[in-house]
Scaffold this active site. Sequence first.
Site, PDB file in Angstrom:
ATOM      1  N   HIS A 217     -77.932  -1.063   3.648  1.00  0.00           N
ATOM      2  CA  HIS A 217     -77.188  -0.291   3.745  1.00  0.00           C
ATOM      3  C   HIS A 217     -77.056   1.190   2.493  1.00  0.00           C
ATOM      4  CE1 HIS A 217     -74.614  -0.899   7.614  1.00  0.00           C
ATOM      5  NE2 HIS A 217     -75.469  -1.578   7.544  1.00  0.00           N
ATOM      6  N   SER A 221     -81.736   2.253   7.046  1.00  0.00           N
ATOM      7  CA  SER A 221     -83.048   1.717   7.626  1.00  0.00           C
ATOM      8  C   SER A 221     -84.606   2.159   7.441  1.00  0.00           C
ATOM      9  CB  SER A 221     -82.662   1.588   9.375  1.00  0.00           C
ATOM     10  OG  SER A 221     -82.126   0.213   9.704  1.00  0.00           O
ATOM     11  N   LYS A 245     -78.401  -0.229  22.650  1.00  0.00           N
ATOM     12  CA  LYS A 245     -80.295  -0.351  22.236  1.00  0.00           C
ATOM     13  C   LYS A 245     -79.878  -2.075  21.747  1.00  0.00           C
ATOM     14  CE  LYS A 245     -84.506   0.781  21.276  1.00  0.00           C
ATOM     15  NZ  LYS A 245     -85.527   1.966  21.832  1.00  0.00           N
ATOM     16  N   ASP A 246     -78.995  -3.029  21.022  1.00  0.00           N
ATOM     17  CA  ASP A 246     -79.279  -4.253  20.819  1.00  0.00           C
ATOM     18  C   ASP A 246     -78.136  -4.968  21.614  1.00  0.00           C
ATOM     19  OD1 ASP A 246     -79.895  -3.695  17.851  1.00  0.00           O
ATOM     20  OD2 ASP A 246     -78.515  -3.550  16.717  1.00  0.00           O
ATOM     21  N   GLU A 289     -92.088 -30.058  13.289  1.00  0.00           N
ATOM     22  CA  GLU A 289     -90.959 -29.130  13.559  1.00  0.00           C
ATOM     23  C   GLU A 289     -91.910 -28.095  13.776  1.00  0.00           C
ATOM     24  OE1 GLU A 289     -89.101 -30.788  15.770  1.00  0.00           O
ATOM     25  OE2 GLU A 289     -87.742 -29.095  15.922  1.00  0.00           O
TER      26      GLU A 289
END
Lengths: 423, 259
Positions: A217, A221, A245-246, A289
């Site tokens: 922040h 971005s 959108k998320d 894994e």
Amino acid sequence: MAIGLHQSDFKNPVVRWIDSRLPVFTMMQKEYGTFPTPRNFNYFWNFGALAMVNLLIMIATGVFLSMHYTAHTAYAFDSVERIMRDVNYGWLLRYVHMNGASMFFIVVYIHIWRGLWYGSYKAPREILWILGVVIFLLMMATAFMGYVLPWGQMSFWGATVITNLFSAIPVFGESIVVWLWGGFSVDNPTLNRFFSLHYLLPFVIVGVVFLHVAALHITGSNNPLGIDPKGPQDTLPFHPYYTIKDSVGLIVYFAFFAFLVFFIPNYLGHPDNYIPANPLVTPAHIVPEWYFLPFYAVLRAVPDKLGGVVLMFGSIAILFILPWLDTSPVRSMRFRPVAKWFLVLWGINFCVLTWVGAKPAEGVYVTIARFATAYYFAYFLVILPLLGRLERPLALPESIAKPVLRGGGPLLAGAAAKPMEKA
Amino acid sequence: MMSRFRNLVGALVLGAAAALSPAPAKAAGAAIAFPDYRFTFDGLFGTFDRGQLQRGFQVYKEVCAACHAMRQLSYRNLLEIGLTEAQVRNIAAQFEVTDGPNDQGEMFQRPARLSDRFRSPFANEQAARAANNGAYPPDLSVMVKARKDGADYVRALLIGYQDPPAGFALMDGMNYNAYFPGHQIAMPNVLNPGQVEFADGTEATVETMARDVTAFLAWAAEPELEQRRAMGVRIILFLIVLGGLTYAVKRKIWADVKH
């Protein structure tokens, strides 16, 4: 800032009363409401939010699982089975937690790939990137210790193999391993401390995630064009554009997650982990894994033990200095006609490492693992530094808004401010 | 420690080699193809056949339970395979379990109740080995989850007893099984035609007994399977609807933004 009450813009008296004393509402509004976000995100930009949700799911299910789990070699396996059978929706909690680990790595691998493709690690986002690598390392440690807790055969033997890696450290190696184990083999003290750390580390991750988001922040971005927003015409408020959108991405993510949990819950696991741990019987085939397989492949590609361990840790450590290895000023691979093919190859190479990590370390697989390991490092250490000098990047667009609007200017500000007015 | 690690890595590599190499290495853990049987619970939406589970339990109780424990199960769990409470109480009462200490400080025997775990045939692993020529009959509670393609494997194993091929060196006390890794298994063939008498008139061939007891073991390993799948269908349908709505809202919000 002057001492005194915060000048809150909120109308609701209760909110205003709190906000003027502790401006959390103002902060949320600033960071998640009006936060100016590049307008051109694609769906790759969902994955940070997805990782955050995944972390919260892991903590929530984990807290409830730990209420029923017994961290003792004699009871751990049975206590997990008791969760599966007798705890109300215990099977759901456990399968969500178990598959949630795989989902977390899927999400984070895509998130990291996004960073590599669009050059999100470059100035001024170096610290943001480094914090991300720290989170990734903490996740790996947490996942590894979590896999030990059910105390099945793979739990025990995986713990034995991985803790033994530390014995490669010269001089102190063997003492360190005994110290890690709390004894002379993987046993009850080991299980106890792994449980304690498995509960602790996720909260450390939360702390580093907070710093990761705080750093984000400050710089803002990155975006698919990799150029900085030049003004308000290039950005949109985070809410409602990116919250919605998320949300779309989140539902696709939940559907995929649900398919794993409800229909193939053991598909990504190993059947041997339903055999109680037995120090006297080594499984025919010890594999970690799936999300550790690329690094396991690097470990086994080197004939020397210490060398293998160093390269394996190096394969992650190298990410810390990536911002300085990539010398090109251009962030997004969209404008790097040569580098993008090397990165595509790196991505394929990473998948090859995953595949070969599950194969026996013999014959042609060793050769493949060596070539793949060599390319993994060559990309960072040779190709990126050279391309920064040799590659001629494509012309960057003037601004984010320009290519989208085809010459348009700041017309959009009105639409952005009142998104739903016409609806 | 170094040598310990080397041994470990060596064992790992050898084991891995044996497990995955395509043709030879029949000795230790070579992959053997076994028939793919269509169980009612196969696929994404399969469910258990209650009658089959009850027959399977009967086979377990009358044959397998002589050596194999299922300590994760309680008698009350049998209510889930369609037996009535009276039937399950009767089944439980056939077994004596140790309880106590009583007010004299002594342990005592009593008939099992619904809440008791399945009684194990042996007191401990040593007793089990002593009674079985040194071999340990594993607990079957999660056996189907503990083997690759568990149900197909278990069924194949139970019908896989044959005469060894000519020249096969069978060790003393071992039995030849077409589907067991390495083909030498300490467990003898226990299923013979007519071994049990099914109340529902199903003919007790080796095939049906193997199939039914495998189904019972699959249920025992994943008793939540039907509830899980039913819940999954509802949740995924819900998410499809919610996803469609969310996407529509997203389109609406973004309608004015050129991108």
